[in-house]
Design an enzyme around this catalytic site. Structure first.
Site, PDB file in Angstrom:
ATOM      1  N   SER A   1     -34.865  27.911 -36.638  1.00  0.00           N
ATOM      2  CA  SER A   1     -35.348  28.193 -35.292  1.00  0.00           C
ATOM      3  C   SER A   1     -36.871  28.325 -35.302  1.00  0.00           C
ATOM      4  O   SER A   1     -37.430  29.012 -36.154  1.00  0.00           O
ATOM      5  CB  SER A   1     -34.707  29.496 -34.788  1.00  0.00           C
ATOM      6  OG  SER A   1     -35.232  29.846 -33.531  1.00  0.00           O
TER       7      SER A   1
ATOM      8  N   ALA B   1     -38.940  25.923 -35.969  1.00  0.00           N
ATOM      9  CA  ALA B   1     -39.582  25.007 -36.932  1.00  0.00           C
ATOM     10  C   ALA B   1     -40.241  23.810 -36.241  1.00  0.00           C
ATOM     11  O   ALA B   1     -41.060  23.122 -36.856  1.00  0.00           O
ATOM     12  CB  ALA B   1     -38.569  24.522 -37.964  1.00  0.00           C
ATOM     13  N   GLY B   2     -39.876  23.527 -34.994  1.00  0.00           N
ATOM     14  CA  GLY B   2     -40.553  22.445 -34.277  1.00  0.00           C
ATOM     15  C   GLY B   2     -39.646  21.328 -33.791  1.00  0.00           C
ATOM     16  O   GLY B   2     -40.127  20.288 -33.335  1.00  0.00           O
ATOM     17  N   LYS B   3     -38.348  21.519 -33.839  1.00  0.00           N
ATOM     18  CA  LYS B   3     -37.404  20.459 -33.450  1.00  0.00           C
ATOM     19  C   LYS B   3     -37.589  20.053 -31.985  1.00  0.00           C
ATOM     20  O   LYS B   3     -37.730  18.872 -31.672  1.00  0.00           O
ATOM     21  CB  LYS B   3     -35.948  20.922 -33.696  1.00  0.00           C
ATOM     22  CG  LYS B   3     -35.674  21.350 -35.136  1.00  0.00           C
ATOM     23  CD  LYS B   3     -34.265  21.863 -35.344  1.00  0.00           C
ATOM     24  CE  LYS B   3     -33.905  23.111 -34.562  1.00  0.00           C
ATOM     25  NZ  LYS B   3     -34.674  24.328 -34.941  1.00  0.00           N
TER      26      LYS B   3
ATOM     27  N   SER C   1     -28.461  22.831 -36.902  1.00  0.00           N
ATOM     28  CA  SER C   1     -27.500  22.134 -37.782  1.00  0.00           C
ATOM     29  C   SER C   1     -27.643  22.577 -39.246  1.00  0.00           C
ATOM     30  O   SER C   1     -28.099  21.806 -40.092  1.00  0.00           O
ATOM     31  CB  SER C   1     -27.554  20.611 -37.662  1.00  0.00           C
ATOM     32  OG  SER C   1     -28.719  20.102 -37.119  1.00  0.00           O
TER      33      SER C   1
HETATM   34  P1  ADP Z   1     -37.336  24.717 -32.560  1.00  0.00           P
HETATM   35  O1  ADP Z   1     -36.954  23.730 -31.493  1.00  0.00           O
HETATM   36  O2  ADP Z   1     -37.210  24.148 -33.948  1.00  0.00           O
HETATM   37  O3  ADP Z   1     -36.653  26.038 -32.417  1.00  0.00           O
HETATM   38  P2  ADP Z   1     -39.857  24.822 -31.165  1.00  0.00           P
HETATM   39  O4  ADP Z   1     -40.182  23.374 -31.009  1.00  0.00           O
HETATM   40  O5  ADP Z   1     -39.277  25.541 -29.988  1.00  0.00           O
HETATM   41  O6  ADP Z   1     -38.915  25.010 -32.436  1.00  0.00           O
HETATM   42  O7  ADP Z   1     -41.173  25.623 -31.617  1.00  0.00           O
HETATM   43  C1  ADP Z   1     -42.063  25.115 -32.598  1.00  0.00           C
HETATM   44  C2  ADP Z   1     -43.440  25.789 -32.485  1.00  0.00           C
HETATM   45  O8  ADP Z   1     -44.247  25.372 -33.582  1.00  0.00           O
HETATM   46  C3  ADP Z   1     -44.183  25.392 -31.226  1.00  0.00           C
HETATM   47  O9  ADP Z   1     -44.902  26.517 -30.750  1.00  0.00           O
HETATM   48  C4  ADP Z   1     -45.160  24.301 -31.736  1.00  0.00           C
HETATM   49  O10 ADP Z   1     -46.319  24.209 -30.960  1.00  0.00           O
HETATM   50  C5  ADP Z   1     -45.477  24.807 -33.134  1.00  0.00           C
HETATM   51  N1  ADP Z   1     -45.882  23.735 -34.101  1.00  0.00           N
HETATM   52  C6  ADP Z   1     -46.970  23.775 -34.906  1.00  0.00           C
HETATM   53  N2  ADP Z   1     -47.064  22.665 -35.663  1.00  0.00           N
HETATM   54  C7  ADP Z   1     -46.008  21.872 -35.333  1.00  0.00           C
HETATM   55  C8  ADP Z   1     -45.572  20.577 -35.776  1.00  0.00           C
HETATM   56  N3  ADP Z   1     -46.230  19.885 -36.709  1.00  0.00           N
HETATM   57  N4  ADP Z   1     -44.446  20.081 -35.211  1.00  0.00           N
HETATM   58  C9  ADP Z   1     -43.754  20.792 -34.280  1.00  0.00           C
HETATM   59  N5  ADP Z   1     -44.131  22.018 -33.818  1.00  0.00           N
HETATM   60  C10 ADP Z   1     -45.244  22.563 -34.343  1.00  0.00           C
END
Ligand code: ADP
Length: 182
Positions: free
Chosen positions: A14, A16-18, A86
């Site tokens: 959670s 991580a950026g998905k 996942s």
């Molecule tokens: P998930 O969907 O995995 O729970 P989110 O996309 O909601 O995660 O959140 C990821 C956070 O990390 C965001 O605030 C985004 O701006 C930040 N971030 C920093 N670097 C990256 C990157 N390289 N790719 C994706 N998100 C990133």
């Protein structure tokens, strides 16, 4: 309009950026001629998987449902992007087998960085024991052994991570390289 469907399968903890990368990918894939559908874990849990919890059985059911829908869509030419934690390797691999045109993208980020980032304020609560079965803290996460792409979101910008994924899609022939005009 490109008619070769495929599924970009994000996996990772959670925060991580998905979702961020899924949202960033969508307009690029559309611009390159694909119909695109995002199956976001949080959104799926409010409708298709409403009522499911976070036991291993419920998590597996949720991920297999997402895989089934991704399969239906991608075999009809859609570029599908899934963005759910996942956590279990075996279930991801079942979806890989079902879908075939499957690009697994591991959004990697350490727990320390995620706790600092704490996008949804969940890590602090999970560490305090206020959320049960929280992946990475009190529930397992099995890293992919051989993902098509690993993005290290702890050190990469969103643009860098996006670039890695697009390069992989181009290499595998799912995406036409952009013609560079002089
Ligand atoms: P998930 O969907 O995995 O729970 P989110 O996309 O909601 O995660 O959140 C990821 C956070 O990390 C965001 O605030 C985004 O701006 C930040 N971030 C920093 N670097 C990256 C990157 N390289 N790719 C994706 N998100 C990133």
């Amino acid at each position: 309009m490109s008619d070769r469907g495929f599924t970009i399968w994000f996996t990772g903890l959670s925060g991580a950026g998905k979702s961020t990368l899924a949202q960033a990918l969508e307009p690029v894939l559309r611009q390159r001629g694909h119909n695109v559908e995002i199956l976001d874990g949080d959104v799926i849990r409010t409708n298709l998987s409403k009522g499911l919890g976070f036991s291993k059985e419920d998590r597996d059911t949720n991920i297999l449902r997402i895989g089934f829908v991704a399969h239906l869509l991608s075999r009809n030419g859609v570029a599908v992007i899934t963005a759910a934690i996942s956590p279990y390797r075996e279930i991801r691999d079942q979806n890989r087998e079902l879908i075939g045109d499957f690009i697994e993208v591991y959004a990697r980020c350490s727990i320390e960085a995620l706790t600092r980032r704490d996008v949804k304020g969940l890590y602090e609560k999970a560490i305090r024991g206020e959320i049960q079965n929280f992946t990475g803290i009190s529930d397992p996460y099995e890293e992919p052994l051989n993902p098509e792409v690993t993005v290290d979101t702890e050190t990469e910008t969103v643009e860098e991570s996006l670039g890695k994924i697009l390069s992989c899609l181009e290499e595998k022939g799912y995406l036409e390289p952009v013609a560079v005009s002089a």
